[in-house]
Design an enzyme around this catalytic site. Structure first.
Site, PDB file in Angstrom:
ATOM      1  CG  HIS A 238       3.416   4.562   5.482  1.00 38.52           C
ATOM      2  ND1 HIS A 238       2.407   5.195   6.172  1.00 38.52           N
ATOM      3  CD2 HIS A 238       2.937   3.322   5.185  1.00 38.52           C
ATOM      4  CE1 HIS A 238       1.371   4.377   6.297  1.00 38.52           C
ATOM      5  NE2 HIS A 238       1.668   3.233   5.700  1.00 38.52           N
TER       6      HIS A 238
ATOM      7  CG  HIS B   4      -0.341   0.034   2.549  1.00 37.32           C
ATOM      8  ND1 HIS B   4      -0.008  -1.122   3.238  1.00 37.32           N
ATOM      9  CD2 HIS B   4       0.011   1.063   3.378  1.00 37.32           C
ATOM     10  CE1 HIS B   4       0.506  -0.797   4.412  1.00 37.32           C
ATOM     11  NE2 HIS B   4       0.543   0.529   4.534  1.00 37.32           N
TER      12      HIS B   4
ATOM     13  CD  GLU C  20      -6.285   1.096   8.560  1.00 36.32           C
ATOM     14  OE1 GLU C  20      -6.443   1.172   7.338  1.00 36.32           O
ATOM     15  OE2 GLU C  20      -6.404   0.032   9.208  1.00 36.32           O
TER      16      GLU C  20
ATOM     17  CD  GLN D 208      -2.500   2.139   5.934  1.00 34.61           C
ATOM     18  OE1 GLN D 208      -1.302   2.358   5.798  1.00 34.61           O
ATOM     19  NE2 GLN D 208      -2.978   1.268   6.802  1.00 34.61           N
TER      20      GLN D 208
ATOM     21  CD  GLU E  18       2.836  -0.425   7.064  1.00 35.39           C
ATOM     22  OE1 GLU E  18       2.537   0.741   6.726  1.00 35.39           O
ATOM     23  OE2 GLU E  18       1.983  -1.288   7.347  1.00 35.39           O
TER      24      GLU E  18
END
Ligand code: V0V
Ligand code: CO
Length: 144
Positions: A87, A11, A47, A63, A137
């Protein structure tokens, strides 16, 4: 050559001020559909994951992240930089093995062990100062 540690883009995490308004934008503008919504107290966010496509070992998503308070990672990011890409989440096959390899390589880990992420995934963050300014991530999708 050894196989790649990262197997897909799981994502792209986007910081927003109003989750409902951002979901509405991605639905109407791009035709995306919400696959899941969650409040993650430990990460300080509300989220939503919007499904984009199937990918090896999982799928790929956008996301959308709204902070639960100003004193959270996304809250601080909004104050400093405003709305935008926060991110990148990459798929990995074995998150604990990936963390141990990256630690041995001298990469600064934010999370030494995986934590609970959206859609039941196991997640862990690498520090942006170790990854060319990109908060990174690792994601091991549920059931993989
Ligand atoms: C901060 N910095 C960033 C950044 N956030 N650089 C790139 N991308 C970001 N998103 C830079 C910032 O510009 C500063 O650089 C420096 O890091 C320190 O910033 P700070 O504002 O003082 O922030 P810190 O140090 O308190 O925290 C930064 C970190 C924090 C990255 C350590 O945000 C964190 O732990 N993030 C991981 C958790 C997270 O983001 N959770 C929300 C998503 P200069 O000015 O010193 O050069 S939750 C999620 O994705 C879930 C649940 C999921 O996917 O399932
Ligand atoms: Co994320």
């Amino acid at each position: 050559m050894s196989s790649p540690l990262l197997t897909r883009i799981d994502h792209v995490g986007i910081a927003c001020r109003n989750l409902d308004a951002s979901i509405e934008f991605y639905e109407t503008t791009f035709g995306l559909t919400v696959a899941g919504r969650e409040t993650n107290e430990a990460q300080g966010v509300k989220e939503a994951m919007l499904y984009v496509a199937d990918a090896p070992g999982g799928a790929s998503y956008v996301q959308l992240l709204e902070p639960l308070s100003p004193d959270t990672p996304v809250g601080k990011f909004l104050d400093n930089r405003g709305e935008g890409v926060h991110h990148i989440g990459y798929g990995v096959v074995d998150i604990e093995a990936a963390l141990s390899q990256l630690k041995d390589d001298g990469i600064r880990l934010i999370d030494e062990r995986s934590r609970h992420g959206s859609l039941g995934a196991a997640i862990a963050f690498l520090h942006p100062k170790s990854v060319g300014g990109v908060l990174t991530e690792l994601v091991q999708a549920a059931g993989h």
